[in-house]
Design a protein around this motif. Sequence first.
Motif, short mmCIF file in Angstrom:
data_model
loop_
_atom_site.label_atom_id
_atom_site.label_comp_id
_atom_site.label_asym_id
_atom_site.label_seq_id
_atom_site.Cartn_x
_atom_site.Cartn_y
_atom_site.Cartn_z
N LEU A 1 0.84 -1.24 0.01
CA LEU A 1 0.04 0.10 0.03
C LEU A 1 0.75 1.17 -0.01
CD1 LEU A 1 -2.79 -0.98 2.40
CD2 LEU A 1 -2.94 -0.69 0.00
N ALA A 2 1.81 1.33 0.67
CA ALA A 2 2.76 2.40 0.89
C ALA A 2 3.72 2.56 -0.49
CB ALA A 2 3.88 2.11 1.99
N SER A 3 3.89 1.39 -1.20
CA SER A 3 4.39 1.53 -2.29
C SER A 3 3.63 2.05 -3.55
CB SER A 3 5.14 0.20 -3.11
OG SER A 3 5.87 -0.14 -2.00
N LEU A 4 2.32 1.57 -3.62
CA LEU A 4 1.34 2.16 -4.22
C LEU A 4 0.96 3.51 -4.10
CD1 LEU A 4 -0.82 1.61 -6.60
CD2 LEU A 4 -2.78 0.97 -4.61
N LEU A 5 0.80 4.08 -2.91
CA LEU A 5 0.82 5.41 -2.64
C LEU A 5 1.86 6.25 -3.19
CD1 LEU A 5 -1.03 7.56 -1.38
CD2 LEU A 5 0.11 7.24 0.80
N GLY A 6 3.18 5.66 -2.75
CA GLY A 6 4.39 6.28 -3.31
C GLY A 6 4.31 6.48 -4.81
N ALA A 7 3.95 5.48 -5.73
CA ALA A 7 3.92 5.55 -6.96
C ALA A 7 2.81 6.58 -7.53
CB ALA A 7 3.41 4.06 -7.55
N VAL A 8 1.47 6.52 -6.87
CA VAL A 8 0.75 7.51 -7.30
C VAL A 8 1.20 8.96 -6.92
CG1 VAL A 8 -1.49 8.67 -6.42
CG2 VAL A 8 -1.26 6.16 -6.91
N VAL A 9 1.93 9.20 -5.76
CA VAL A 9 2.49 10.37 -5.56
C VAL A 9 3.68 10.78 -6.57
CG1 VAL A 9 3.69 11.78 -3.89
CG2 VAL A 9 1.96 10.35 -3.16
N LEU A 10 4.48 9.81 -7.09
CA LEU A 10 5.56 10.00 -7.93
C LEU A 10 4.86 10.29 -9.26
CD1 LEU A 10 7.91 7.37 -6.95
CD2 LEU A 10 8.13 9.78 -6.52
N GLY A 11 3.81 9.38 -9.70
CA GLY A 11 3.19 9.89 -10.87
C GLY A 11 2.37 11.16 -11.06
N ALA A 12 1.89 11.59 -9.91
CA ALA A 12 1.51 13.06 -9.79
C ALA A 12 2.66 14.11 -10.00
CB ALA A 12 0.62 13.24 -8.34
N ILE A 13 3.60 13.76 -9.42
CA ILE A 13 4.78 14.64 -9.48
C ILE A 13 5.29 14.56 -10.79
CG2 ILE A 13 7.15 15.15 -8.50
CD1 ILE A 13 6.48 14.00 -5.78
N ALA A 14 5.33 13.57 -11.29
CA ALA A 14 5.79 13.41 -12.74
C ALA A 14 4.72 14.23 -13.82
CB ALA A 14 6.01 12.02 -13.33
#
Length: 528
Positions: free
Chosen positions: A301-314
Amino acid sequence: MLAGMQKELGFYPNVQFQMLDAHNDTNLQRQQVQKLLRQHVDLLIISPNQSGPLTDLAEAAYSQGTPVIILDRRTTSRLYTAYVGGNNLEVGRTAGHYAAQLLGQKGHVLEVLGTPGSSPAAERHLGFAQALAAYPQLQLVAQVQGDWRPASVRRQLPAVLRAHPETDLLFVHNDQMAQAAQQVARQLGLGSRLRIIGVDGLAGPGNGLELVEGGALQATLLYPTGGEQAIRTALRILRHLPYEKENVLGTMVIDSTNVGAMRSQTEQLAMQQQDIQLQQRRLLEQQRRYASQATTVYLLLASLLGAVVLGAIAWRSARLNRRIRRVLEGQNAEISSQRNRIAELAEEARRSTEAKLRFFTNFSHELRTPLTLILGPVEELLGDAGLTKAQRHDVALVRRNTQRLLQLVGQLLDFRKIEVGKMAVRAQEGDLVDFVHELAEPFEKLARLRGVRWQVQAAEPRLLAWFDGGILDKVILNLLSNALKFTPEQGRITVSIQPAAQPGQLLKRLGQLVHKIYQVAFLGPHGH
């Protein structure tokens, strides 16, 4: 005792349990109790090796608010939270009556006691003596201080049996010492005749049940260790539930008539305990597996959330980059336009400069002719012997300035040479003092008219140097003109001519002077 505690603790995996064994050493046991008190344990269970030496520590713990359970062996005080243990007085009485039954109420009995001063040894002896009092023909012929240790029995018992060969029965205060007594009796050839009664009745190799079943002991008195009951009482105390202060456990005789049933029950209890422990291990394994899986899920879940955050940042970065790229493209276009405009202006400036140079060149050629025509008559006047000294000086001054104007016209023509890279330096050796005096003389009258003190100083009468007079005079005249221009009335101008110790110092000094001139030129329009 410990096995019973562990069995009961198996139902409460969250309870932290610490056990310290003094190995029948009273001093060591005192140190262990003091250590536990310093650790501020929630509850203290003490099984005293001797009653007296542990009494003060139990009272101290109880007085400071730590619950204290006395297990198996009592202290000499009643300042404790609860007591759990067998009825040692009843154990002694039951052993006495059973001995009378075995011997037909007559015979000779020898008693092997525990440690002097311990409550089990004292109470078992007292109960045994009370029971024997009911049988006058049953005599207690001797006692051996076994101290609960088989080695002590093996060391003392042979001499006592030899002194009392009439002994028919041994009452031994625990099964371990009873086993040692049976070994001594067998060595002395008394094994078939001498009957032995022990105390404890525990299961397991070398314990009471096995000794009775194997015929080494005639009987053993069940003495409940109280481990299970001690843990139950402790948990009730810690949970603030009602509990009994005195928990006295019963006893019974185990002999050949019931040892089989007792062993069977014990084995069933052991199997049940093993099943419980197995279930607990499985439960712990499931809990560990659940914790591991939960951790994995949390990490995912933390990885998924991190991926979402990174995607938003990207996405935001890409959007920002597109915006910046559009701005940069606009700026580049503007810079290109400005560069082209600058190139056009530079070309226009070049053409304008070229036109100016042509104009000044043509203008200079036009000035040379009249100046040359003026210089001719001036030369003739200087050759006239009728001129006064003052007139000759003035005419000479006119000639010099006319020559100066011709030089300036020549300088204007030199701009064209500089433009095409053909300007050359024509240096020749000359007297620098005379050169400077000649250039400074025209400024002296102007200085006097403005009230400025004018002075030319030379360190030496003559200073020979190599220089281009056409170039150096421009520098000196410019310096003198600026000095006169920016010196206020009633001021002073001093022209100093002196050789430099090192050429580099002269260049450095000229650089400082030029820098000061630039500063004056920049600040002058503002009135400073």
